[in-house]
Design a protein around this motif. Structure first.
Motif, PDB file in Angstrom:
ATOM      1  N   LEU A  79       0.540  -0.917  -0.024  1.00 29.42           N
ATOM      2  CA  LEU A  79      -0.123   0.207  -0.237  1.00 29.42           C
ATOM      3  C   LEU A  79       1.137   1.021  -0.044  1.00 29.42           C
ATOM      4  O   LEU A  79       2.446   0.932   0.540  1.00 29.42           O
ATOM      5  CB  LEU A  79      -0.776  -0.102   1.383  1.00 29.42           C
ATOM      6  N   ASP A  80       0.275   2.166  -0.095  1.00 31.52           N
ATOM      7  CA  ASP A  80       1.173   3.727  -0.208  1.00 31.52           C
ATOM      8  C   ASP A  80       1.444   3.630   1.111  1.00 31.52           C
ATOM      9  O   ASP A  80       0.538   3.780   2.107  1.00 31.52           O
ATOM     10  CB  ASP A  80       0.746   4.937  -0.727  1.00 31.52           C
ATOM     11  N   ILE A  81       2.626   4.056   1.919  1.00 27.29           N
ATOM     12  CA  ILE A  81       2.674   4.720   2.799  1.00 27.29           C
ATOM     13  C   ILE A  81       2.753   5.973   3.417  1.00 27.29           C
ATOM     14  O   ILE A  81       2.291   6.115   4.827  1.00 27.29           O
ATOM     15  CB  ILE A  81       4.337   3.827   3.303  1.00 27.29           C
ATOM     16  N   LYS A  82       1.503   6.360   3.017  1.00 24.84           N
ATOM     17  CA  LYS A  82       2.002   8.017   2.941  1.00 24.84           C
ATOM     18  C   LYS A  82       0.596   7.780   4.596  1.00 24.84           C
ATOM     19  O   LYS A  82       0.698   8.970   5.436  1.00 24.84           O
ATOM     20  CB  LYS A  82       1.338   8.885   1.706  1.00 24.84           C
ATOM     21  N   ASP A  83      -0.189   7.348   4.492  1.00 24.17           N
ATOM     22  CA  ASP A  83      -1.277   7.091   5.502  1.00 24.17           C
ATOM     23  C   ASP A  83      -0.385   6.932   7.187  1.00 24.17           C
ATOM     24  O   ASP A  83      -0.938   6.716   8.187  1.00 24.17           O
ATOM     25  CB  ASP A  83      -2.453   6.326   5.191  1.00 24.17           C
ATOM     26  N   ALA A  84       0.818   6.247   6.705  1.00 22.30           N
ATOM     27  CA  ALA A  84       1.284   5.555   8.037  1.00 22.30           C
ATOM     28  C   ALA A  84       2.520   6.436   8.699  1.00 22.30           C
ATOM     29  O   ALA A  84       3.461   6.237   9.947  1.00 22.30           O
ATOM     30  CB  ALA A  84       2.368   4.316   7.331  1.00 22.30           C
ATOM     31  N   GLU A  85       2.517   7.758   8.039  1.00 15.53           N
ATOM     32  CA  GLU A  85       3.251   8.435   8.619  1.00 15.53           C
ATOM     33  C   GLU A  85       2.970   9.362   9.889  1.00 15.53           C
ATOM     34  O   GLU A  85       3.484  10.285   9.964  1.00 15.53           O
ATOM     35  CB  GLU A  85       3.341   9.765   7.138  1.00 15.53           C
ATOM     36  N   VAL A  86       2.009   8.669  10.613  1.00 18.78           N
ATOM     37  CA  VAL A  86       1.251   9.311  11.649  1.00 18.78           C
ATOM     38  C   VAL A  86       2.222   9.022  12.801  1.00 18.78           C
ATOM     39  O   VAL A  86       2.346   8.885  13.546  1.00 18.78           O
ATOM     40  CB  VAL A  86       0.325   8.603  12.117  1.00 18.78           C
ATOM     41  N   LEU A  87       2.906   7.788  12.311  1.00 23.06           N
ATOM     42  CA  LEU A  87       3.497   6.822  13.416  1.00 23.06           C
ATOM     43  C   LEU A  87       4.812   7.748  13.385  1.00 23.06           C
ATOM     44  O   LEU A  87       5.778   7.942  12.499  1.00 23.06           O
ATOM     45  CB  LEU A  87       3.953   5.703  13.094  1.00 23.06           C
ATOM     46  N   ARG A  88       5.168   8.337  14.392  1.00 23.95           N
ATOM     47  CA  ARG A  88       6.272   9.641  14.956  1.00 23.95           C
ATOM     48  C   ARG A  88       7.976   7.975  14.863  1.00 23.95           C
ATOM     49  O   ARG A  88       8.197   9.393  14.926  1.00 23.95           O
ATOM     50  CB  ARG A  88       6.117   9.699  16.366  1.00 23.95           C
ATOM     51  N   ASP A  89       7.708   7.055  14.948  1.00 26.76           N
ATOM     52  CA  ASP A  89       9.135   6.222  15.369  1.00 26.76           C
ATOM     53  C   ASP A  89       8.908   5.855  13.746  1.00 26.76           C
ATOM     54  O   ASP A  89       9.959   5.360  13.214  1.00 26.76           O
ATOM     55  CB  ASP A  89       9.490   5.102  16.096  1.00 26.76           C
ATOM     56  N   LEU A  90       8.722   6.198  12.605  1.00 27.32           N
ATOM     57  CA  LEU A  90       8.362   5.776  11.188  1.00 27.32           C
ATOM     58  C   LEU A  90       9.388   5.879  10.820  1.00 27.32           C
ATOM     59  O   LEU A  90      10.233   4.493   9.975  1.00 27.32           O
ATOM     60  CB  LEU A  90       7.585   5.884  10.137  1.00 27.32           C
ATOM     61  N   TYR A  91      10.262   6.784  10.522  1.00 25.82           N
ATOM     62  CA  TYR A  91      11.544   6.554   9.711  1.00 25.82           C
ATOM     63  C   TYR A  91      12.719   6.694  10.808  1.00 25.82           C
ATOM     64  O   TYR A  91      13.971   6.553  10.111  1.00 25.82           O
ATOM     65  CB  TYR A  91      11.982   8.236   9.043  1.00 25.82           C
ATOM     66  N   ALA A  94      -0.488   0.371  15.829  1.00 26.64           N
ATOM     67  CA  ALA A  94       0.831   1.020  17.122  1.00 26.64           C
ATOM     68  C   ALA A  94       0.179   1.552  18.770  1.00 26.64           C
ATOM     69  O   ALA A  94      -0.842   1.356  18.956  1.00 26.64           O
ATOM     70  CB  ALA A  94       0.955   2.207  16.321  1.00 26.64           C
ATOM     71  N   LYS A  95       1.216   2.049  19.301  1.00 26.12           N
ATOM     72  CA  LYS A  95       0.787   2.992  20.318  1.00 26.12           C
ATOM     73  C   LYS A  95       0.205   4.076  20.591  1.00 26.12           C
ATOM     74  O   LYS A  95       1.428   4.529  20.231  1.00 26.12           O
ATOM     75  CB  LYS A  95       2.032   2.231  21.952  1.00 26.12           C
ATOM     76  N   ASP A  96      -0.262   4.608  21.424  1.00 32.54           N
ATOM     77  CA  ASP A  96      -0.885   5.954  21.554  1.00 32.54           C
ATOM     78  C   ASP A  96      -0.419   6.452  22.838  1.00 32.54           C
ATOM     79  O   ASP A  96      -0.707   6.038  23.838  1.00 32.54           O
ATOM     80  CB  ASP A  96      -2.614   5.979  21.458  1.00 32.54           C
ATOM     81  N   LEU A  97       0.692   6.941  22.399  1.00 34.89           N
ATOM     82  CA  LEU A  97       0.889   7.441  24.237  1.00 34.89           C
ATOM     83  C   LEU A  97       0.508   8.787  24.902  1.00 34.89           C
ATOM     84  O   LEU A  97       0.906   9.133  25.711  1.00 34.89           O
ATOM     85  CB  LEU A  97       2.258   7.718  23.491  1.00 34.89           C
ATOM     86  N   MET A  98      -0.305   9.526  23.809  1.00 36.83           N
ATOM     87  CA  MET A  98      -1.281  10.507  24.151  1.00 36.83           C
ATOM     88  C   MET A  98      -2.872  10.332  23.772  1.00 36.83           C
ATOM     89  O   MET A  98      -3.445  11.721  24.493  1.00 36.83           O
ATOM     90  CB  MET A  98      -0.372  12.287  23.833  1.00 36.83           C
ATOM     91  N   GLU A  99      -3.131   9.106  23.723  1.00 35.05           N
ATOM     92  CA  GLU A  99      -4.399   9.780  22.941  1.00 35.05           C
ATOM     93  C   GLU A  99      -4.879  10.235  22.276  1.00 35.05           C
ATOM     94  O   GLU A  99      -4.819  11.578  21.949  1.00 35.05           O
ATOM     95  CB  GLU A  99      -5.343   9.367  24.827  1.00 35.05           C
ATOM     96  N   GLY A 100      -5.496   9.598  22.132  1.00 38.57           N
ATOM     97  CA  GLY A 100      -6.725  10.574  20.793  1.00 38.57           C
ATOM     98  C   GLY A 100      -6.142  11.034  19.937  1.00 38.57           C
ATOM     99  O   GLY A 100      -5.905  11.263  18.867  1.00 38.57           O
ATOM    100  N   GLY A 101      -4.893   9.469  19.302  1.00 39.57           N
ATOM    101  CA  GLY A 101      -4.489   9.856  17.987  1.00 39.57           C
ATOM    102  C   GLY A 101      -2.729  10.709  18.248  1.00 39.57           C
ATOM    103  O   GLY A 101      -2.368  10.882  17.163  1.00 39.57           O
TER     104      GLY A 101
END
Length: 131
Positions: free
Chosen positions: A65-77, A97-104
């Motif tokens: 899949l296009d990975i653009k939507d995974a860029e919400v992961l802060r440690d992706l890169y 993923a783990k939501d460390l601050m609630e609400g994504g």
């Protein structure tokens, strides 16, 4: 869980023959030499993502899949080699993923973290449900 333990669990859940699995997995393109060499080491989430992604790609023939939507992961890169594996497993819903601050607001994949046996079993089952 060690890498060997994960591969054993993987074989049990997928029906893969465990005999010579490391060699056959390398030939098929979903395992790497490091998986056998470091088989007694704990398996990290990034290595689980790599193995599962390559199995999805090489054995199940499911396209990326296009990975653009995974860029919400802060440690992706944090691991550029692992980024696509992590993104694919996250986007396909195989690994969460783990939501460390609630609400994504701060999603963290935790590349070097380890999951329990039950969570790893769930990852494998989710992978097998992809068509």
């Amino acid at each position: 869980m060690t890498t060997e333990g994960f591969i054993s669990l993987f074989c049990k859940e997928t029906g893969e023959d465990p005999v010579n699995i490391f060699e056959r997995g390398r030939q098929a393109g979903w395992l790497e030499v490091q998986d056998e060499v470091f088989r007694q080491d704990p398996i990290t989430r990034k290595n689980v993502a790599r193995i599962l992604h390559m199995y999805l790609l090489k054995v199940k023939n499911i396209q990326d899949l296009d990975i653009k939507d995974a860029e919400v992961l802060r440690d992706l890169y944090d691991c550029r080699v692992c980024a696509n594996h992590i993104a694919q497993m996250y986007l396909h819903g195989v690994m969460d993923a783990k939501d460390l601050m609630e609400g994504g607001r701060f999603l963290w994949f935790d590349l070097d973290g380890e999951d329990s046996d039950e969570v790893n079993k769930d990852h494998i089952r989710r992978l097998l449900s992809i068509r």
